[in-house]
Design an enzyme around this catalytic site. Structure first.
Site, PDB file in Angstrom:
ATOM      1  N   GLY A  24      62.742 -29.352 -65.526  1.00 55.51           N
ATOM      2  CA  GLY A  24      62.400 -28.072 -66.141  1.00 55.51           C
ATOM      3  C   GLY A  24      62.826 -26.909 -65.272  1.00 55.51           C
ATOM      4  O   GLY A  24      63.211 -27.087 -64.115  1.00 55.51           O
ATOM      5  N   GLY A  29      62.929 -20.977 -60.164  1.00 52.31           N
ATOM      6  CA  GLY A  29      64.010 -21.938 -59.917  1.00 52.31           C
ATOM      7  C   GLY A  29      63.882 -23.139 -60.832  1.00 52.31           C
ATOM      8  O   GLY A  29      63.456 -23.007 -61.974  1.00 52.31           O
ATOM      9  N   VAL A  31      62.924 -27.550 -61.385  1.00 49.77           N
ATOM     10  CA  VAL A  31      62.166 -28.715 -60.917  1.00 49.77           C
ATOM     11  C   VAL A  31      62.947 -29.975 -61.268  1.00 49.77           C
ATOM     12  O   VAL A  31      63.390 -30.138 -62.415  1.00 49.77           O
ATOM     13  CB  VAL A  31      60.753 -28.774 -61.551  1.00 49.77           C
ATOM     14  CG1 VAL A  31      60.013 -30.017 -61.083  1.00 49.77           C
ATOM     15  CG2 VAL A  31      59.954 -27.532 -61.191  1.00 49.77           C
ATOM     16  N   LYS A  45      60.696 -28.947 -56.334  1.00 51.13           N
ATOM     17  CA  LYS A  45      60.838 -27.568 -56.801  1.00 51.13           C
ATOM     18  C   LYS A  45      61.930 -26.937 -55.949  1.00 51.13           C
ATOM     19  O   LYS A  45      61.797 -26.838 -54.728  1.00 51.13           O
ATOM     20  CB  LYS A  45      59.501 -26.834 -56.623  1.00 51.13           C
ATOM     21  CG  LYS A  45      59.371 -25.556 -57.413  1.00 51.13           C
ATOM     22  CD  LYS A  45      58.029 -24.891 -57.129  1.00 51.13           C
ATOM     23  CE  LYS A  45      57.140 -24.879 -58.337  1.00 51.13           C
ATOM     24  NZ  LYS A  45      55.959 -23.990 -58.171  1.00 51.13           N
ATOM     25  N   ASP A 140      45.914 -18.026 -62.788  1.00 47.35           N
ATOM     26  CA  ASP A 140      46.908 -18.205 -63.855  1.00 47.35           C
ATOM     27  C   ASP A 140      46.657 -19.520 -64.604  1.00 47.35           C
ATOM     28  O   ASP A 140      47.577 -20.303 -64.840  1.00 47.35           O
ATOM     29  CB  ASP A 140      48.325 -18.183 -63.262  1.00 47.35           C
ATOM     30  CG  ASP A 140      49.390 -17.753 -64.281  1.00 47.35           C
ATOM     31  OD1 ASP A 140      48.999 -17.273 -65.374  1.00 47.35           O
ATOM     32  OD2 ASP A 140      50.585 -17.911 -64.001  1.00 47.35           O
TER      33      ASP A 140
END
Length: 257
Positions: A24, A29, A31, A45, A140
């Site tokens: 993803g 950035g 993954v 990541k 979040d």
């Protein structure tokens, strides 16, 4: 052996590794899946260090904050950090590989039942209690930032906005608009603390059960205006009484202010 602890769920020392398929992309950035020298799979990541614009340096400082927090966490409902590497062009963060993706991708594929949402919510609460006991506010919480593995185990992820806080001490308006608590939007002098994550949890449970973002179909500025006035998102009558009661308990602004 790469294990540096008998409890290898929490401790890994990844020195030899190879990058695999893309899993993803995000604002920070990409993954990827990775495999270590001893055949252990993990997530990578990858963040470019070559983007020197303000956005790039801001995302790297957020990631450094995320690494600092994650490296101190050991909990079954929080994605585990395994280490970091850097080369001339990229920063690589090694994390637990959570195989079934986010709760967002899950509810897009399945109609989640109350029993499933209840199991996931209980685990999210375990993870949040662990964070709040350490004076950390995630800031979040939403389905896109909560991962699920094949056994149904839930992991809180994406700690780029998390903050170490004394209760009611955070003063910045960070998070994603539709899931924000009123005290985050209003930013009165007293700031906010862990209860802001509970409001966001209510929005997240609503999202799982309705398969829509809270305050849908409002634009984000309209949503912020409503949230700032303390108006919770609409909780449909079609949900079960238990689900409605739980969501509405989370969305009690006056308890937190």
């Amino acid at each position: 052996m790469s294990n540096i602890s008998p409890n290898d769920r929490f401790q890994r020392n990844i020195t030899v590794w190879e990058k695999g398929e893309l899993l993803g992309c995000g604002s920070f950035g990409s993954v990827y899946e990775g495999i270590s020298g001893d055949g252990f799979f993990f997530a990578i990541k990858e963040v470019s260090l070559l983007d020197q614009e303000s956005r790039g340096s801001e995302s790297i400082s957020q990631l450094e904050q995320e690494i600092g927090l994650l490296s101190g966490f050991e909990h079954e409902n929080i994605v585990q950090y395994y280490g970091t590497e850097k080369d001339e062009s990229n920063l690589y963060i090694f994390l637990e590989l959570v195989t079934k993706g986010s709760l967002l991708s899950l509810y897009q594929r399945y109609n989640l039942k109350d029993s499933q949402v209840s199991s996931y919510t209980r685990q999210i609460l375990h993870g949040l209690k662990y964070l709040h006991d350490k004076d950390v506010v995630h800031r979040d919480i939403k389905c896109a930032n909560i991962l699920v593995d094949a056994s149904g185990s839930v992991k809180l992820a994406d700690f780029g906005l998390a903050k170490v806080t004394k209760f009611n001490d955070v003063k910045s308006c960070k998070g994603t608009a539709f899931w924000m608590a009123p005290e985050v939007v209003n930013l009165k002098n007293q700031g906010y603390g862990p209860p802001a994550d509970i409001w966001s949890l209510g929005c997240t449970v609503l999202e799982m059960l309705t398969r829509k973002v809270p305050y849908s179909p409002l634009e984000w500025m309209q949503a912020l205006y409503r949230i700032g006035k303390g108006e919770p998102p609409t909780v449909p009558d079609s949900l079960s009484k238990d689900a409605r009661d739980f969501i509405l308990q989370c969305l009690q602004m006056h308890l937190w202010l």
